[in-house]
Design a protein around this motif. Structure first.
Motif, PDB file in Angstrom:
ATOM      1  N   UNK A 102       0.564  -1.261   0.122  1.00  0.00           N
ATOM      2  CA  UNK A 102       0.288  -0.102   0.124  1.00  0.00           C
ATOM      3  C   UNK A 102       0.837   1.015  -0.231  1.00  0.00           C
ATOM      4  N   UNK A 103       0.465   1.868  -0.023  1.00  0.00           N
ATOM      5  CA  UNK A 103       0.919   3.999  -0.827  1.00  0.00           C
ATOM      6  C   UNK A 103       0.993   4.216  -1.924  1.00  0.00           C
ATOM      7  N   UNK A 104       2.127   5.207  -2.103  1.00  0.00           N
ATOM      8  CA  UNK A 104       2.514   6.211  -3.093  1.00  0.00           C
ATOM      9  C   UNK A 104       1.690   5.026  -4.746  1.00  0.00           C
ATOM     10  N   UNK A 105       1.138   5.726  -5.930  1.00  0.00           N
ATOM     11  CA  UNK A 105       1.660   4.481  -6.925  1.00  0.00           C
ATOM     12  C   UNK A 105       2.054   5.033  -7.275  1.00  0.00           C
ATOM     13  N   UNK A 106       2.475   6.315  -7.948  1.00  0.00           N
ATOM     14  CA  UNK A 106       3.452   6.605  -8.594  1.00  0.00           C
ATOM     15  C   UNK A 106       4.837   6.288  -7.916  1.00  0.00           C
ATOM     16  N   UNK A 107       4.806   5.463  -6.853  1.00  0.00           N
ATOM     17  CA  UNK A 107       6.289   4.822  -6.510  1.00  0.00           C
ATOM     18  C   UNK A 107       5.522   3.218  -6.549  1.00  0.00           C
ATOM     19  N   UNK A 108       4.929   3.026  -7.328  1.00  0.00           N
ATOM     20  CA  UNK A 108       4.088   1.532  -7.974  1.00  0.00           C
ATOM     21  C   UNK A 108       3.263   0.856  -6.433  1.00  0.00           C
ATOM     22  N   UNK A 109       2.989   1.652  -5.839  1.00  0.00           N
ATOM     23  CA  UNK A 109       1.892   0.705  -4.664  1.00  0.00           C
ATOM     24  C   UNK A 109       0.612   0.987  -4.149  1.00  0.00           C
ATOM     25  N   UNK A 110      -0.096   0.136  -4.287  1.00  0.00           N
ATOM     26  CA  UNK A 110      -1.835   0.193  -4.199  1.00  0.00           C
ATOM     27  C   UNK A 110      -2.744   0.603  -3.559  1.00  0.00           C
ATOM     28  N   UNK A 111      -3.363   1.592  -3.146  1.00  0.00           N
ATOM     29  CA  UNK A 111      -4.296   2.479  -2.524  1.00  0.00           C
ATOM     30  C   UNK A 111      -4.825   1.248  -2.033  1.00  0.00           C
ATOM     31  N   UNK A 112      -4.826   1.828  -0.202  1.00  0.00           N
ATOM     32  CA  UNK A 112      -5.296   0.910   0.718  1.00  0.00           C
ATOM     33  C   UNK A 112      -6.602  -0.704   0.757  1.00  0.00           C
ATOM     34  N   UNK A 113      -7.827   0.579  -0.237  1.00  0.00           N
ATOM     35  CA  UNK A 113      -9.287  -0.024  -0.294  1.00  0.00           C
ATOM     36  C   UNK A 113      -8.805  -1.233  -1.472  1.00  0.00           C
ATOM     37  N   UNK A 114      -7.932  -1.686  -2.053  1.00  0.00           N
ATOM     38  CA  UNK A 114      -7.099  -2.352  -3.623  1.00  0.00           C
ATOM     39  C   UNK A 114      -6.124  -3.145  -2.985  1.00  0.00           C
ATOM     40  N   UNK A 115      -5.683  -2.421  -1.540  1.00  0.00           N
ATOM     41  CA  UNK A 115      -4.954  -3.208  -1.301  1.00  0.00           C
ATOM     42  C   UNK A 115      -5.169  -4.301  -0.300  1.00  0.00           C
ATOM     43  N   UNK A 116      -6.492  -3.726   0.283  1.00  0.00           N
ATOM     44  CA  UNK A 116      -6.900  -4.897   1.208  1.00  0.00           C
ATOM     45  C   UNK A 116      -7.965  -5.846   1.228  1.00  0.00           C
ATOM     46  N   UNK A 117      -8.279  -5.323  -0.746  1.00  0.00           N
ATOM     47  CA  UNK A 117      -9.583  -6.556  -0.669  1.00  0.00           C
ATOM     48  C   UNK A 117      -8.073  -7.821  -1.876  1.00  0.00           C
ATOM     49  N   UNK A 118      -6.731  -6.862  -2.046  1.00  0.00           N
ATOM     50  CA  UNK A 118      -6.506  -8.421  -2.479  1.00  0.00           C
ATOM     51  C   UNK A 118      -5.739  -9.321  -1.114  1.00  0.00           C
ATOM     52  N   UNK A 119      -5.792  -8.419  -0.408  1.00  0.00           N
ATOM     53  CA  UNK A 119      -5.089  -9.039   1.022  1.00  0.00           C
ATOM     54  C   UNK A 119      -6.548 -10.173   0.969  1.00  0.00           C
ATOM     55  N   UNK A 120      -7.812  -9.656   0.984  1.00  0.00           N
ATOM     56  CA  UNK A 120      -8.420 -10.880   1.288  1.00  0.00           C
ATOM     57  C   UNK A 120      -8.881 -11.685   0.293  1.00  0.00           C
ATOM     58  N   UNK A 121      -8.806 -11.560  -0.377  1.00  0.00           N
ATOM     59  CA  UNK A 121      -8.437 -12.591  -1.622  1.00  0.00           C
ATOM     60  C   UNK A 121      -7.356 -13.657  -1.108  1.00  0.00           C
ATOM     61  N   UNK A 122      -6.484 -13.109  -0.863  1.00  0.00           N
ATOM     62  CA  UNK A 122      -5.151 -14.424  -0.566  1.00  0.00           C
ATOM     63  C   UNK A 122      -5.943 -14.474   1.390  1.00  0.00           C
ATOM     64  N   UNK A 123      -6.886 -14.041   1.966  1.00  0.00           N
ATOM     65  CA  UNK A 123      -7.522 -14.795   2.820  1.00  0.00           C
ATOM     66  C   UNK A 123      -8.506 -16.605   2.566  1.00  0.00           C
ATOM     67  N   UNK A 124      -9.092 -16.125   1.837  1.00  0.00           N
ATOM     68  CA  UNK A 124      -9.953 -17.303   0.911  1.00  0.00           C
ATOM     69  C   UNK A 124      -9.490 -17.726   0.515  1.00  0.00           C
ATOM     70  N   UNK A 125      -8.147 -17.625  -0.028  1.00  0.00           N
ATOM     71  CA  UNK A 125      -7.229 -18.330  -1.082  1.00  0.00           C
ATOM     72  C   UNK A 125      -6.127 -19.313   0.094  1.00  0.00           C
ATOM     73  N   UNK A 126      -6.090 -19.061   0.916  1.00  0.00           N
ATOM     74  CA  UNK A 126      -5.125 -19.796   2.295  1.00  0.00           C
ATOM     75  C   UNK A 126      -6.242 -20.713   3.208  1.00  0.00           C
TER      76      UNK A 126
END
Length: 292
Positions: A102-126
């Protein structure tokens, strides 16, 4: 436990174990060594997540980036190129890259809400990948005729279960099928893992409540908005706190199985060494219960 005494473990014609603990303490080393013996089926939870449950998400993310390049966009639209991840037991970079930071998109980061969405996908997958262990135990035996089974779990297993509960659906299912083995590191190991992570920070899965608190605390401490956050700096700041957060959770999980010290694991050179070491760990656990 699946094997209640040292003698029962040593005599078992079909040994089934699951290693858990912090990344970097020897889980994959032990699993790969056992696989190399030709008698153990090696099931990697992270590999299963990255291929079966998140493979399409990972590939679509590659395609999304490729579509930003005019040359590749034209080839993709005409089905002239094929894009897929080359994830292996030893290279989980495609999965880590998808999880992002998560963090600055210009530095290769993700918006925090998108980051958390992907984290949730990982939780379900794990969770799904962990529950697939029973299927692969049978697969290893029926298809490949391998008598023994090792599950190499990810460092985040303690984040997707409730280790303090008397009953947890994932842990209950795993405990019925496998001997749970915690590889326990020392403070020195933790310091080395932090140093290693600082040199090459990589995305990881964390419990959502922990992440939300860390995101708020970091930005307050630094006085930054979300778009001002350096993604690498944030995950470096978070990592040491995450290890401290996970340690008691691993310890609680270990009540359901046995514990090996990382120093002991470092001396293991063969499946026979590991079999003997696990036998001693079961013996220690039996003695602890008698003294309690």
């Amino acid at each position: 436990m699946l094997y209640k005494t040292k003698a029962e473990w040593l005599a078992a014609p079909r040994k089934r174990v699951l290693f858990f603990g912090m990344s970097g303490l020897g889980k994959t080393y032990l699993a790969s060594m056992l696989r190399g013996s030709g008698e153990w089926f090696h099931y990697s939870v992270d590999y299963r997540i990255g291929t079966r449950y998140m493979g399409e998400l990972i590939a679509d993310n590659f395609k999304r980036e490729a579509m930003k390049v005019p040359f590749l966009r034209e080839l993709l639209l005409s089905d002239s190129v094929y894009i897929a991840s080359n994830i292996t037991f030893d290279n989980l970079a495609p999965l880590s890259t998808y999880l992002g930071k998560p963090g600055s998109e210009t530095r290769g980061g993700l918006r925090f809400d998108e980051y958390m969405r992907r984290q949730d996908q990982h939780r379900t997958a794990e969770i799904a990948a962990l529950l697939d262990s029973g299927h692969f135990i049978r697969r290893g035996r029926e298809i490949y005729s391998l008598p023994h089974f090792v599950c190499d779990s990810g460092g985040s297993i303690c984040e997707v279960v409730d280790p303090y509960a008397d009953s947890d659906p994932v842990l209950d299912a795993l405990q019925r099928e496998l001997l749970l083995i915690w590889i326990k590191g020392s403070d020195a190991h933790t310091e080395e893992l932090v140093r290693r992570f600082d040199r090459a920070p990589k995305p990881m899965y964390y419990q959502p409540e922990f992440l939300d608190r860390a995101w708020t605390a970091y930005r307050m401490e630094k006085g930054l908005s979300g778009e001002e956050v350096n993604p690498d700096d944030f995950i470096r700041w978070t990592y040491a706190r995450a290890l401290a957060h996970r340690q008691p959770r691993y310890e609680a999980m270990a009540r359901r199985g046995v514990t090996l010290l990382a120093e002991e694991v470092a001396e293991v050179r063969s499946p026979a060494d590991l079999t003997a070491l696990v036998g001693l760990a079961i013996q220690r656990k039996t003695a602890e219960r008698k003294d309690a």
